[in-house]
Design a protein around this motif. Structure first.
Motif, PDB file in Angstrom:
ATOM      1  N   SER A   2      12.585   2.792   0.314  1.00  0.00           N
ATOM      2  CA  SER A   2      11.690   3.016   1.444  1.00  0.00           C
ATOM      3  C   SER A   2      11.992   1.982   2.501  1.00  0.00           C
ATOM      4  CB  SER A   2      10.227   2.900   0.999  1.00  0.00           C
ATOM      5  OG  SER A   2       9.356   3.027   2.109  1.00  0.00           O
ATOM      6  N   CYS A  53       6.225   0.112   4.034  1.00  0.00           N
ATOM      7  CA  CYS A  53       5.082   0.466   3.189  1.00  0.00           C
ATOM      8  C   CYS A  53       4.061   1.183   4.071  1.00  0.00           C
ATOM      9  CB  CYS A  53       4.481  -0.778   2.540  1.00  0.00           C
ATOM     10  SG  CYS A  53       3.630  -1.891   3.693  1.00  0.00           S
ATOM     11  N   ASP A  54       2.874   1.454   3.566  1.00  0.00           N
ATOM     12  CA  ASP A  54       1.880   2.185   4.348  1.00  0.00           C
ATOM     13  C   ASP A  54       0.939   1.277   5.124  1.00  0.00           C
ATOM     14  OD1 ASP A  54       2.991   4.509   3.489  1.00  0.00           O
ATOM     15  OD2 ASP A  54       1.478   4.964   1.965  1.00  0.00           O
ATOM     16  N   THR A  65       0.856  -1.189   0.000  1.00  0.00           N
ATOM     17  CA  THR A  65       0.000   0.000   0.000  1.00  0.00           C
ATOM     18  C   THR A  65       0.884   1.228   0.000  1.00  0.00           C
ATOM     19  OG1 THR A  65      -0.117   0.015   2.427  1.00  0.00           O
ATOM     20  CG2 THR A  65      -1.870  -1.159   1.250  1.00  0.00           C
ATOM     21  N   GLY A  66       0.394   2.286  -0.617  1.00  0.00           N
ATOM     22  CA  GLY A  66       1.191   3.494  -0.765  1.00  0.00           C
ATOM     23  C   GLY A  66       1.826   3.535  -2.130  1.00  0.00           C
ATOM     24  N   GLU A  74      -0.367  -0.697   8.245  1.00  0.00           N
ATOM     25  CA  GLU A  74      -0.217  -0.429   9.666  1.00  0.00           C
ATOM     26  C   GLU A  74       0.715  -1.461  10.299  1.00  0.00           C
ATOM     27  OE1 GLU A  74      -2.986   0.010  13.711  1.00  0.00           O
ATOM     28  OE2 GLU A  74      -3.912  -0.309  11.738  1.00  0.00           O
TER      29      GLU A  74
END
Length: 263
Positions: free
Chosen positions: A160, A163-164, A153-154, A166
């Motif tokens: 990076s 990721c986004d 996600t993201g 949680e």
């Protein structure tokens, strides 16, 4: 031992050294009856206890054979194959498992969360990995996170540390960021050194026991480096010594983990 026939050494084999000692790899006290022969590390084994120990290592994902006694040596596969009297079936299993474990260690292999097929990450710096199987099946690009093993996600970025999703955090980086500082017992005048470092060659996390010199050998790649300045020992010793503070000072806490290229 069940109905499986016990493998045993031929006592007069001139290529082996036999001793009148306990089977030092029979950790479960099974009591194999074969004569005891010495491994290159100096410990006495029987073919059954050696086979059992090495099979356990393979099942745990290792691709190197190391004696089961503390701080002991590594054996070559050729030595293990000979001393364990591996059968053709065992030889096939050992070699296949060695290849699979080594591939996972060197090539960075994980199971895609979508299709459960093993996927090779070609860019070891990129957490966002495209699964070709899921992309075909789902008829859309399917990316997943190498860290949290969930669909990505993201934005799809090449650099990076999460990721986004949680809870997606790099536990190794978090440890490097929050670990306590240590005081060297034999290297005076050094303050502010973290207790955990990532090997500057391969990224393996290592700790210093605070005793003796400041240099440490990585358990993964076997490279020796200075725990204080993070330079290879040969470079550090050009301007310092084993028991003196580094001329460049204490390297700051690492914010990224080095990745070794195996090409």
């Amino acid at each position: 031992m069940g109905s499986k026939q016990e493998k045993t050494y031929y006592r007069w084999d001139p290529t082996m050294t036999f001793v009148d000692r306990e089977d030092e790899l029979d950790f479960e006290c099974i009591g194999y009856t074969s004569p005891r022969a010495l491994m290159s590390c100096g410990h006495a084994v029987t073919p059954m206890s050696l086979t059992r120990w090495c099979r356990r290592l393979l099942e745990e994902g290792h691709y190197k054979f190391v004696c089961g006694h503390p701080n002991c040596k590594e054996w070559s596969y050729e030595e293990v194959r000979k001393m364990a009297l591996l059968t053709p079936e065992e030889t096939k299993y050992f070699e296949n498992q060695l290849f699979e474990n080594a591939a996972k260690g060197y090539m960075d292999v994980k199971c895609c969360p979508g299709c459960k097929y093993e996927t090779v990450r070609t860019d070891r710096w990129n957490l966002c990995v495209k699964c070709t199987v899921c992309t075909v099946v789902k008829k859309r690009n399917f990316h997943f996170c190498w860290q949290c093993l969930k669909e990505w996600t993201g934005s799809v970025r090449s650099v990076s540390d999460h990721c986004d999703n949680e809870g997606c955090t790099n536990e190794q980086l978090e440890l490097l960021r929050t670990c306590k500082e240590i005081t060297f017992q034999d290297v005076k005048g050094v303050t502010g050194c973290p207790s955990v470092r990532a090997c500057p060659t391969c990224g393996e996390l290592v700790e210093h026991n605070t005793t003796k010199c400041k240099n440490i050998v990585c358990s993964q790649c076997k490279m020796e480096f200075c725990f204080i300045c993070l330079k290879l020992t040969t470079e550090c010793l050009q301007t310092s010594s084993h028991y003196k503070p580094c001329s460049s000072g204490v390297a700051p806490r690492q914010t990224s983990i080095p990745v070794r290229s195996w090409h």
